[in-house]
Design a protein around this motif. Structure first.
Motif, PDB file in Angstrom:
ATOM      1  N   GLY A 193       0.838  -1.205   0.002  1.00  0.00           N
ATOM      2  CA  GLY A 193       0.037  -0.109  -0.153  1.00  0.00           C
ATOM      3  C   GLY A 193       0.720   1.214   0.027  1.00  0.00           C
ATOM      4  N   SER A 194       1.789   1.168   0.795  1.00  0.00           N
ATOM      5  CA  SER A 194       2.835   2.363   0.723  1.00  0.00           C
ATOM      6  C   SER A 194       3.394   2.480  -0.603  1.00  0.00           C
ATOM      7  N   LEU A 195       4.060   1.488  -1.303  1.00  0.00           N
ATOM      8  CA  LEU A 195       4.500   1.758  -2.705  1.00  0.00           C
ATOM      9  C   LEU A 195       3.603   2.181  -3.619  1.00  0.00           C
ATOM     10  N   LEU A 196       2.365   1.779  -3.513  1.00  0.00           N
ATOM     11  CA  LEU A 196       1.221   2.442  -4.463  1.00  0.00           C
ATOM     12  C   LEU A 196       0.927   3.797  -3.980  1.00  0.00           C
ATOM     13  N   ASP A 197       0.993   4.195  -2.873  1.00  0.00           N
ATOM     14  CA  ASP A 197       0.930   5.614  -2.376  1.00  0.00           C
ATOM     15  C   ASP A 197       1.912   6.482  -3.199  1.00  0.00           C
ATOM     16  N   PHE A 198       3.278   6.014  -3.267  1.00  0.00           N
ATOM     17  CA  PHE A 198       4.206   7.072  -3.742  1.00  0.00           C
ATOM     18  C   PHE A 198       4.560   6.771  -5.194  1.00  0.00           C
ATOM     19  N   ILE A 199       4.375   5.509  -5.664  1.00  0.00           N
ATOM     20  CA  ILE A 199       4.464   5.613  -7.179  1.00  0.00           C
ATOM     21  C   ILE A 199       3.183   5.625  -8.002  1.00  0.00           C
ATOM     22  N   VAL A 200       1.878   5.634  -7.486  1.00  0.00           N
ATOM     23  CA  VAL A 200       0.630   5.449  -7.984  1.00  0.00           C
ATOM     24  C   VAL A 200      -0.245   6.789  -7.604  1.00  0.00           C
ATOM     25  N   VAL A 201      -0.537   6.928  -6.532  1.00  0.00           N
ATOM     26  CA  VAL A 201      -1.464   7.892  -5.944  1.00  0.00           C
ATOM     27  C   VAL A 201      -0.917   9.516  -6.106  1.00  0.00           C
ATOM     28  N   ILE A 202       0.377   9.560  -5.689  1.00  0.00           N
ATOM     29  CA  ILE A 202       0.937  10.815  -5.699  1.00  0.00           C
ATOM     30  C   ILE A 202       1.051  11.254  -7.053  1.00  0.00           C
ATOM     31  N   PRO A 203       1.730  10.498  -7.961  1.00  0.00           N
ATOM     32  CA  PRO A 203       1.789  10.961  -9.435  1.00  0.00           C
ATOM     33  C   PRO A 203       0.254  11.312  -9.975  1.00  0.00           C
ATOM     34  N   LEU A 204      -0.740  10.619  -9.597  1.00  0.00           N
ATOM     35  CA  LEU A 204      -2.223  10.886 -10.122  1.00  0.00           C
ATOM     36  C   LEU A 204      -2.584  12.211  -9.352  1.00  0.00           C
ATOM     37  N   SER A 242       3.486  18.880 -19.930  1.00  0.00           N
ATOM     38  CA  SER A 242       3.605  17.605 -20.866  1.00  0.00           C
ATOM     39  C   SER A 242       3.491  16.241 -19.593  1.00  0.00           C
ATOM     40  N   LEU A 243       2.865  15.361 -20.256  1.00  0.00           N
ATOM     41  CA  LEU A 243       2.895  14.142 -19.461  1.00  0.00           C
ATOM     42  C   LEU A 243       4.103  13.493 -18.839  1.00  0.00           C
ATOM     43  N   LYS A 244       5.186  14.053 -19.675  1.00  0.00           N
ATOM     44  CA  LYS A 244       6.508  13.256 -19.541  1.00  0.00           C
ATOM     45  C   LYS A 244       6.839  13.563 -18.041  1.00  0.00           C
ATOM     46  N   TYR A 245       6.307  14.468 -17.430  1.00  0.00           N
ATOM     47  CA  TYR A 245       6.710  14.667 -15.826  1.00  0.00           C
ATOM     48  C   TYR A 245       6.331  13.637 -14.771  1.00  0.00           C
ATOM     49  N   ILE A 246       5.245  12.969 -15.427  1.00  0.00           N
ATOM     50  CA  ILE A 246       4.628  11.861 -14.620  1.00  0.00           C
ATOM     51  C   ILE A 246       5.715  10.996 -14.131  1.00  0.00           C
ATOM     52  N   PRO A 247       6.483  10.224 -15.101  1.00  0.00           N
ATOM     53  CA  PRO A 247       7.605   9.291 -14.679  1.00  0.00           C
ATOM     54  C   PRO A 247       8.381   9.951 -13.668  1.00  0.00           C
ATOM     55  N   LEU A 248       9.028  11.098 -13.961  1.00  0.00           N
ATOM     56  CA  LEU A 248      10.033  11.718 -12.987  1.00  0.00           C
ATOM     57  C   LEU A 248       9.265  11.770 -11.523  1.00  0.00           C
ATOM     58  N   ILE A 277       9.337   8.244 -10.074  1.00  0.00           N
ATOM     59  CA  ILE A 277      10.587   8.019  -9.612  1.00  0.00           C
ATOM     60  C   ILE A 277      11.119   8.744  -8.240  1.00  0.00           C
ATOM     61  N   VAL A 278      10.780  10.017  -8.327  1.00  0.00           N
ATOM     62  CA  VAL A 278      10.858  10.782  -6.711  1.00  0.00           C
ATOM     63  C   VAL A 278      10.012  10.156  -5.549  1.00  0.00           C
ATOM     64  N   GLY A 279       8.813   9.734  -6.169  1.00  0.00           N
ATOM     65  CA  GLY A 279       8.002   8.898  -5.210  1.00  0.00           C
ATOM     66  C   GLY A 279       8.724   7.644  -4.830  1.00  0.00           C
ATOM     67  N   TYR A 280       9.311   6.891  -5.538  1.00  0.00           N
ATOM     68  CA  TYR A 280      10.055   5.598  -5.193  1.00  0.00           C
ATOM     69  C   TYR A 280      11.308   5.982  -4.312  1.00  0.00           C
ATOM     70  N   GLY A 281      11.855   7.005  -4.630  1.00  0.00           N
ATOM     71  CA  GLY A 281      12.886   7.403  -3.812  1.00  0.00           C
ATOM     72  C   GLY A 281      12.601   7.734  -2.239  1.00  0.00           C
ATOM     73  N   PHE A 306      14.523   2.775 -12.256  1.00  0.00           N
ATOM     74  CA  PHE A 306      16.032   3.359 -12.652  1.00  0.00           C
ATOM     75  C   PHE A 306      16.186   3.560 -14.265  1.00  0.00           C
ATOM     76  N   ALA A 307      15.546   2.578 -14.621  1.00  0.00           N
ATOM     77  CA  ALA A 307      15.603   2.525 -16.345  1.00  0.00           C
ATOM     78  C   ALA A 307      14.981   3.988 -16.728  1.00  0.00           C
ATOM     79  N   GLY A 308      13.835   4.290 -16.384  1.00  0.00           N
ATOM     80  CA  GLY A 308      13.370   5.632 -16.734  1.00  0.00           C
ATOM     81  C   GLY A 308      14.017   6.764 -16.427  1.00  0.00           C
ATOM     82  N   GLU A 309      14.603   6.615 -15.011  1.00  0.00           N
ATOM     83  CA  GLU A 309      15.369   7.750 -14.525  1.00  0.00           C
ATOM     84  C   GLU A 309      16.629   7.819 -15.434  1.00  0.00           C
ATOM     85  N   GLY A 310      17.244   6.695 -15.689  1.00  0.00           N
ATOM     86  CA  GLY A 310      18.382   6.663 -16.653  1.00  0.00           C
ATOM     87  C   GLY A 310      18.074   7.267 -18.131  1.00  0.00           C
TER      88      GLY A 310
END
Length: 354
Positions: A43-54, A66-72, A75-79, A101-105
């Motif tokens: 649930g915490s992972l979903l909060d940070f990599i799904v809910v906060i980006p939404l 632009s939607l290109k900021y969503i992956p960024l 990534i910050v949420g996962y960190g 990390f692939a997206g961040e790279g």
């Protein structure tokens, strides 16, 4: 940017984000909630990599950026999640790290490429910057000198904003404010400097106390908070200096209005329809705020504007990090309103008679 970002939406976004982050911190730190099950970690992972980006999409990005900021954001949420969630809960979901990390790279490679293009052209940009010895502000000189050598981009705008903050906060203190007949300060009759000095003082005290409290919970989180607070203090210092060193300026063909680091507007005199003494309400409606350039210095008690400047066509005000705002009027309150009014009306008459 197709529509402006309202303060109300930013406040809601900040409130929801703080609620999510703080609740997740409490889940893993309060003894009453232990032991934490693997489902809670999911649930915490979903909060940070799904809910906060939404939340970022609906409150900040939608119809604006632009939607290109969503992956960024993900990534910050996962960190952040990695700092908060105990490591043994994340071992089963290590594959997420590699995907993100692939997206961040990929994002980092784009930034490095742009940085490489900038570095190879820096000598020419510096020569152009030094050759401009007129009354342009630091930001104007920087953008003007780089425009001929570098292609405009949002990442470049971010670099410019950060460079301006570093310059004003650390390297502009010996620069004297040279008075000029067509330059008008707008902060000396306000408590703007006292307000920011108070905020800096509170931030320093809060930083020391919070650092020691967070250090006992998470040393990494305490360091991140310390860096963010130091950044905020530098921003406040830069804002003070930019306000002092960048007064309202009337040139031969333009009117330049700049409010510290946060916003600026350069409008041709030919686009100024009229300047009138402001006789409107103290607070504008939300709809009116979207099309008005607020040129008043921050203060403990907000005063009414002295003048309203109306334009023939919408003008583009520049905000930090390359954001823009379409405005049709400007509200200002210079320290010497009569001198400003006389100088601008005289300049407009001269310009119209050409």
């Amino acid at each position: 940017m197709t529509s402006s970002l309202s303060i109300k939406k930013l406040c809601w976004f900040a409130a929801f984000t703080v609620l999510i982050v703080s609740s997740n911190i409490l889940v893993y730190q309060l003894e009453a909630l232990q032991p934490v099950t693997p489902a809670v970690a999911v649930g915490s992972l979903l909060d940070f990599i799904v809910v906060i980006p939404l939340l970022t999409y609906f409150f900040v990005i939608r119809k604006r950026y632009s939607l290109k900021y969503i992956p960024l954001v993900a990534i910050v949420g996962y960190g952040i999640a990695h700092l908060i969630i105990p490591a043994h809960h994340l071992t089963s979901y290590s594959f997420l790290r590699y995907i993100l990390f692939a997206g961040e790279g990929a994002f980092l490679l784009v930034e490095l490429y742009i940085l490489y293009k900038i570095i190879t052209k820096i000598p020419r940009v510096i020569r152009s910057f030094k050759s401009q010895t007129n009354t342009l502000t630091f930001e104007q000189r920087l953008e003007s000198s780089s425009a001929a050598h570098l292609k405009s981009s949002r990442i470049l705008d971010v670099y410019y904003a950060e460079l301006a903050m570093v310059y004003y906060s650390l390297f502009s203190w010996r620069k004297a404010v040279s008075p000029a007949p067509l330059q008008f300060t707008y902060h000396q009759k306000t408590s703007m400097i006292a307000l920011y000095v108070m905020l800096i003082h509170a931030m320093v005290i809060e930083t020391v106390g919070l650092h020691f409290i967070l250090h006992s919970i998470s040393p990494v989180l305490s360091i991140v908070t310390l860096v963010l607070n130091v950044y905020t203090v530098l921003f406040f210092l830069a804002h003070i200096q930019a306000t002092r060193l960048c007064p309202f300026t009337i040139t031969q063909h333009t009117l330049h209005l700049q409010v510290g680091l946060t916003k600026r507007l350069t409008v041709p005199l030919s686009e100024i329809k009229q300047i009138v003494r402001y006789d409107g309400p103290e607070r504008l409606s939300k709809q009116e705020e979207k099309t008005v350039f607020d040129g008043l210095a921050p203060d403990f008690i907000r005063e009414k504007p002295a003048f309203e400047i109306e334009f023939y066509t919408p003008q583009q005000a520049k905000l930090m990090y390359g954001f823009t705002k379409a405005i049709t009027k400007a509200h200002i309150r210079p320290d010497d309103p009569e001198a400003f009014y006389t100088a601008l009306t005289k300049k407009l008459k001269e310009f119209q008679n050409l």
